[in-house]
Design a protein around this motif. Structure first.
Motif, mmCIF file in Angstrom:
data_model
loop_
_atom_site.group_PDB
_atom_site.id
_atom_site.type_symbol
_atom_site.label_atom_id
_atom_site.label_comp_id
_atom_site.label_asym_id
_atom_site.label_seq_id
_atom_site.Cartn_x
_atom_site.Cartn_y
_atom_site.Cartn_z
ATOM 1 N N PRO A 25 0.844 -1.207 0.000
ATOM 2 C CA PRO A 25 0.000 0.000 0.000
ATOM 3 C C PRO A 25 0.879 1.256 0.000
ATOM 4 N N GLU A 26 0.417 2.277 -0.683
ATOM 5 C CA GLU A 26 1.153 3.537 -0.698
ATOM 6 C C GLU A 26 1.220 4.076 0.731
ATOM 7 N N ALA A 27 2.298 4.761 1.020
ATOM 8 C CA ALA A 27 2.485 5.347 2.349
ATOM 9 C C ALA A 27 3.222 6.668 2.199
ATOM 10 N N ASN A 28 2.886 7.601 3.071
ATOM 11 C CA ASN A 28 3.528 8.914 3.114
ATOM 12 C C ASN A 28 4.186 9.095 4.470
ATOM 13 N N PHE A 29 5.373 9.680 4.441
ATOM 14 C CA PHE A 29 6.151 9.883 5.660
ATOM 15 C C PHE A 29 6.723 11.297 5.669
ATOM 16 N N THR A 30 7.175 11.725 6.847
ATOM 17 C CA THR A 30 7.897 12.981 6.985
ATOM 18 C C THR A 30 9.346 12.659 7.310
ATOM 19 N N GLN A 31 10.249 13.204 6.513
ATOM 20 C CA GLN A 31 11.679 12.988 6.708
ATOM 21 C C GLN A 31 12.217 13.948 7.768
ATOM 22 N N THR A 32 13.462 13.743 8.161
ATOM 23 C CA THR A 32 14.047 14.560 9.227
ATOM 24 C C THR A 32 14.201 16.027 8.839
ATOM 25 N N ASP A 33 14.212 16.335 7.531
ATOM 26 C CA ASP A 33 14.263 17.730 7.104
ATOM 27 C C ASP A 33 12.854 18.307 6.900
ATOM 28 N N LEU A 37 8.183 12.019 2.014
ATOM 29 C CA LEU A 37 8.711 10.860 1.293
ATOM 30 C C LEU A 37 7.542 9.902 1.122
ATOM 31 N N THR A 38 7.408 9.332 -0.073
ATOM 32 C CA THR A 38 6.385 8.318 -0.311
ATOM 33 C C THR A 38 7.065 7.016 -0.695
ATOM 34 N N LEU A 39 6.343 5.930 -0.556
ATOM 35 C CA LEU A 39 6.895 4.657 -1.022
ATOM 36 C C LEU A 39 7.136 4.697 -2.521
ATOM 37 N N SER A 40 6.309 5.398 -3.248
ATOM 38 C CA SER A 40 6.505 5.524 -4.704
ATOM 39 C C SER A 40 7.864 6.138 -5.026
ATOM 40 N N ASP A 41 8.344 7.032 -4.163
ATOM 41 C CA ASP A 41 9.663 7.645 -4.368
ATOM 42 C C ASP A 41 10.780 6.604 -4.334
ATOM 43 N N LEU A 42 10.523 5.469 -3.708
ATOM 44 C CA LEU A 42 11.559 4.454 -3.507
ATOM 45 C C LEU A 42 11.479 3.309 -4.514
ATOM 46 N N LYS A 43 10.491 3.346 -5.424
ATOM 47 C CA LYS A 43 10.361 2.273 -6.422
ATOM 48 C C LYS A 43 11.651 2.142 -7.203
ATOM 49 N N GLY A 44 11.993 0.927 -7.532
ATOM 50 C CA GLY A 44 13.248 0.646 -8.213
ATOM 51 C C GLY A 44 14.315 0.146 -7.254
ATOM 52 N N THR A 107 5.649 9.227 11.111
ATOM 53 C CA THR A 107 4.251 9.154 10.687
ATOM 54 C C THR A 107 3.410 10.247 11.357
ATOM 55 N N PHE A 108 4.049 11.209 12.018
ATOM 56 C CA PHE A 108 3.280 12.175 12.806
ATOM 57 C C PHE A 108 2.311 12.986 11.944
ATOM 58 N N ARG A 109 2.624 13.225 10.685
ATOM 59 C CA ARG A 109 1.695 13.920 9.786
ATOM 60 C C ARG A 109 0.761 12.948 9.056
ATOM 61 N N ASN A 110 1.113 11.689 9.060
ATOM 62 C CA ASN A 110 0.372 10.677 8.298
ATOM 63 C C ASN A 110 0.081 9.459 9.161
ATOM 64 N N PRO A 111 -0.716 9.636 10.224
ATOM 65 C CA PRO A 111 -0.970 8.515 11.132
ATOM 66 C C PRO A 111 -1.731 7.361 10.477
ATOM 67 N N GLU A 112 -2.313 7.592 9.300
ATOM 68 C CA GLU A 112 -3.027 6.507 8.619
ATOM 69 C C GLU A 112 -2.105 5.345 8.247
ATOM 70 N N PHE A 113 -0.795 5.590 8.217
ATOM 71 C CA PHE A 113 0.141 4.492 7.947
ATOM 72 C C PHE A 113 -0.089 3.351 8.925
ATOM 73 N N GLY A 114 -0.264 3.672 10.200
ATOM 74 C CA GLY A 114 -0.448 2.646 11.228
ATOM 75 C C GLY A 114 -1.652 1.764 10.964
#
Length: 165
Positions: A25-33, A37-44, A107-114
């Motif tokens: 499933p797609e997921a959105n995260f907040t990076q340290t900066d 970041l999304t899982l789609s960004d990591l494809k490949g 996941t603080f901005r995207n708690p739906e990940f849990g």
């Protein structure tokens, strides 16, 4: 819903881990900066999601250190350490520990990940945090390995996870 234990007492999670063999499933995260970041960004790349309650606890810290060591031996693999901690705490920890082979995200901005990944703890003192789990996603975005650690204070099975790559 799944159950795990914390110090021997059962706690529930919001669902189940994504099934092996299906698209992650797609997921959105907040990076340290504070960027997204999304899982789609990591494809490949292969992706190891090292999911845990808080980087400021001993077992969680061990898992981040252990995967940081393993990262140097892995080709085309990104290790993403996921917690509800604020990005500032994640950055402080990795900076103090000299950990630069893993990527911490919040996941603080995207708690739906849990809920989407079935790892949100829904009762007990850690309610709202994430259960300890590993999800491995191949370069095509398919889940190839999962582990919901049965006792929150226990480390994941690093050997099985890394062998699955």
């Amino acid at each position: 819903m799944a159950t795990v234990t914390r110090r021997g007492v059962e706690v529930s999670t919001a669902g189940s881990l994504p099934p092996v063999g299906q698209a992650a499933p797609e997921a959105n995260f907040t990076q340290t900066d504070l960027s997204e970041l999304t899982l789609s960004d990591l494809k490949g790349s292969n992706v190891i999601l090292n999911i845990f309650p808080s980087i400021d606890t001993p077992t969680c810290a061990k898992s981040v250190r252990r995967f940081n060591e393993a990262a140097a031996r892995l080709d085309n693999t990104r290790i993403v350490c996921v917690s509800a901690d604020l990005p500032f705490a994640q950055s402080r920890f990795c900076g103090a520990e000299g950990l630069d082979q893993v990527q911490t995200v919040s996941t603080f901005r995207n708690p739906e990940f849990g809920t989407t990944y079935g790892v949100e703890i829904t009762d007990g003192p850690l309610r709202g945090l994430l259960a300890r789990a590993i999800v491995i996603i191949d370069a095509q975005g398919v889940v190839t390995y999962t582990e919901l650690v049965p006792e929150i204070g226990q480390e994941p099975d690093y050997g099985s996870a890394l062998e699955s790559l």
